[in-house]
Enzyme design. Structure first.
Site, PDB file in Angstrom:
ATOM      1  N   LYS A  75       0.843  -1.193   0.000  1.00  0.00           N
ATOM      2  CA  LYS A  75       0.000   0.000   0.000  1.00  0.00           C
ATOM      3  C   LYS A  75       0.879   1.244   0.000  1.00  0.00           C
ATOM      4  CE  LYS A  75      -3.812   1.889   2.842  1.00  0.00           C
ATOM      5  NZ  LYS A  75      -4.625   1.612   4.059  1.00  0.00           N
ATOM      6  N   SER A 151      -9.392   2.841   3.668  1.00  0.00           N
ATOM      7  CA  SER A 151      -8.399   3.480   2.821  1.00  0.00           C
ATOM      8  C   SER A 151      -7.608   2.503   1.945  1.00  0.00           C
ATOM      9  CB  SER A 151      -7.419   4.258   3.702  1.00  0.00           C
ATOM     10  OG  SER A 151      -6.670   3.388   4.531  1.00  0.00           O
ATOM     11  N   SER A 175     -10.057   0.239   7.670  1.00  0.00           N
ATOM     12  CA  SER A 175      -9.514   0.351   6.309  1.00  0.00           C
ATOM     13  C   SER A 175      -9.141  -0.964   5.651  1.00  0.00           C
ATOM     14  CB  SER A 175      -8.298   1.284   6.310  1.00  0.00           C
ATOM     15  OG  SER A 175      -8.704   2.596   6.604  1.00  0.00           O
TER      16      SER A 175
END
Length: 501
Positions: A75, A151, A175
């Site tokens: 990520k 997210s 997230s």
């Protein structure tokens, strides 16, 4: 190996093929690169690739490693690769390069993964959607007009869209679980401190943030946790490495005492309205658990949703203010001149006005809630509840409107933020930010492990996950229960989705 063959296997399946000599690691690598090149233009999941670096690193992988030759994506937030860009989803960090590998990346390398690139995240991971100004917005592979969540929305789109069979993700307020729910994936948030954040950080958001992954299968999540868990040097959380997460799947969890809740204490104070399909998903999951022999009871934890949201957002504000100061130091650009989004600037300004006593009081409230939940788990082994109030929203529906951004810009004016704090802006911010996803922050505040299970699909074809929260440190119970439900439902038959389909 062609792309379709590649997409038909989970990570442990690919690793087994490579070890058996049925395919080479190079063939798997080529198929993964082809899948990303073909699918990402439509999905928008990957913000940068590193194929050549990964090809070179693959020559040094230990063939006996559990995930030797398996492709993955990290990520674009916290997961540093030494000497390479890490933008945190922000234009302000677009040119910044990490000084060294994060502990998680080091452990991924040791486990044999081939890191092919980084996935999209909202700016600084602040939203439950993934729509950063500086990067493409990933789409939900089940329905491209809808959001994959956030997210870790880029990670979810990449796995559900068949680009990689596993993508690393992080969870500071839902997230991992929110994108898992929206994209039909399995998503486990481990216990606080289970996965290290070092060496760049000891803890993030007072320990609310934990990193792990989005996967198709439970076994891959468990095997990954075996490979990456345990404190690193200097960790503030003394959790030594633990084994047996994958082995736990081979043993039925036994009759569990399951509490079932629609999350009213958490959602009602924020004005959340539970979609009928989410209610149906929870009710059907409860019936399925009862059919498997578990003792199911509708029960609500004694929680004050408004106070919980206030305490979460209080620390969120304080940490954002500190994050912007850190970005300023790293980039040598004044905070006032950072290339950040209007909402980020305004929230950071509010954080700068936050009294230290309010920050400390909020953290103390986390401890109170954690102890209340520990008492609740003396009665119940797990808590079943929604992940989000609705299925995946349309892309753009939850991003601040132009009028909201103009208000945020006014709050960024010196002096206005202090007045806004006095006028109760924090409560308005909490309600606006968490109304659609008020059910996931609880486990971040308490540190408990929690997971999203892909057990339902709406008539419109949108996945809906259900959340299960367990006692602190008891991931093995959650994983065993997840494996039992996975065998019953066989959710992996829905995946992978055709890239961009």
């Amino acid at each position: 190996m062609d792309v379709r063959d590649y997409q038909a296997h989970d990570p442990l399946g690919l690793a087994a093929l490579i070890r058996a000599g049925e395919v080479s690691a190079g063939e798997v690598f080529a198929a993964a690169c082809a899948a990303i090149e073909a699918g990402n233009p439509a999905l928008g999941a990957v913000v940068r690739t590193r194929f050549e670096q990964a090809r070179e690193e693959g020559q040094r992988v230990d063939p006996s490693a559990p995930f030797a030759g398996v492709p993955t994506l990290t990520k674009d937030l916290l997961m540093a690769i030494g000497g390479e860009p890490l933008a945190f989803g922000s234009a302000a960090m677009a040119e910044w390069r990490a000084p060294e590998d994060s502990s998680l990346v080091t452990r991924l390398r040791q486990a044999g993964f081939s890191i092919l690139g980084q996935t999209a995240t909202p700016e600084l991971g602040l939203m439950g959607i993934t729509e950063p100004r500086a990067f493409p917005h990933p789409v939900n592979p089940w329905a491209p007009a809808h959001s994959p969540g956030g997210s870790s929305g880029g990670a979810a789109a990449a796995v559900a869209g068949g680009l990689v069979p596993l993508a690393l993700a992080g969870d500071g307020g839902g997230s991992i679980r929110i994108p898992a729910s929206h994209c039909g994936l399995f998503g486990l948030k481990p216990s606080r401190g289970r996965v290290p954040l070092g060496p760049m950080f000891g803890e993030v958001w007072q320990g609310a943030v934990v990193e792990h992954a989005l996967t198709r299968s439970v076994r891959d999540s468990a095997a990954l946790l075996d490979a990456i868990n345990g404190m690193d040097e200097g960790s503030p959380w003394p959790l030594p490495r633990e084994e047996g997460f994958l082995d736990a799947l081979s043993r039925p969890p036994g009759p569990l005492r399951v509490a079932v809740s629609l999350g009213e204490p958490l959602g009602a104070p924020l004005g959340a309205r539970l979609d009928p399909e989410v209610r149906l998903a929870v009710e059907r999951a409860a019936s399925r658990l009862e059919g498997l022999g578990h003792q199911v009871e509708w029960a609500e934890p004694d929680l004050d949703g408004e106070a919980l949201a206030d305490s979460y957002l209080t620390l969120y504000l304080g940490h954002l203010a500190a994050d912007l100061a850190w970005i300023s130091e790293q980039t040598e650009v004044a905070v006032s001149r950072l290339a950040i989004e209007p909402a980020t600037r305004a929230i950071g300004r509010l954080g700068r006005c936050l009294p230290a006593r309010d920050y400390e009081a909020a953290k103390r409230y986390w401890n109170r809630v954690a102890r209340d939940m520990a008492a609740f788990h003396r009665r119940f082994d797990v808590l079943l509840m929604p992940v989000a109030a609705t299925p995946a929203p349309h892309r753009g529906a939850l991003y601040p409107t132009p009028a909201r951004e103009r208000l945020m810009a006014l709050l960024a004016i010196p002096g206005a933020s202090r007045l806004a704090m006095k006028a109760g802006m924090l409560k308005r911010l909490a309600a606006d930010s968490l109304r659609m996803t008020p059910y996931t922050q609880l486990a971040n505040l308490t540190g408990q492990p929690a997971m999203s299970l892909p057990l339902h699909v709406t008539p419109e074809g949108l996945p809906v996950g259900v959340q299960v929260i367990g006692p602190m440190g008891d991931e093995k119970c959650l994983l065993a229960l997840a494996a039992q439900l996975e065998a019953e439902v066989a959710w992996a038959r829905h995946l992978p989705r055709p890239p961009g389909g």
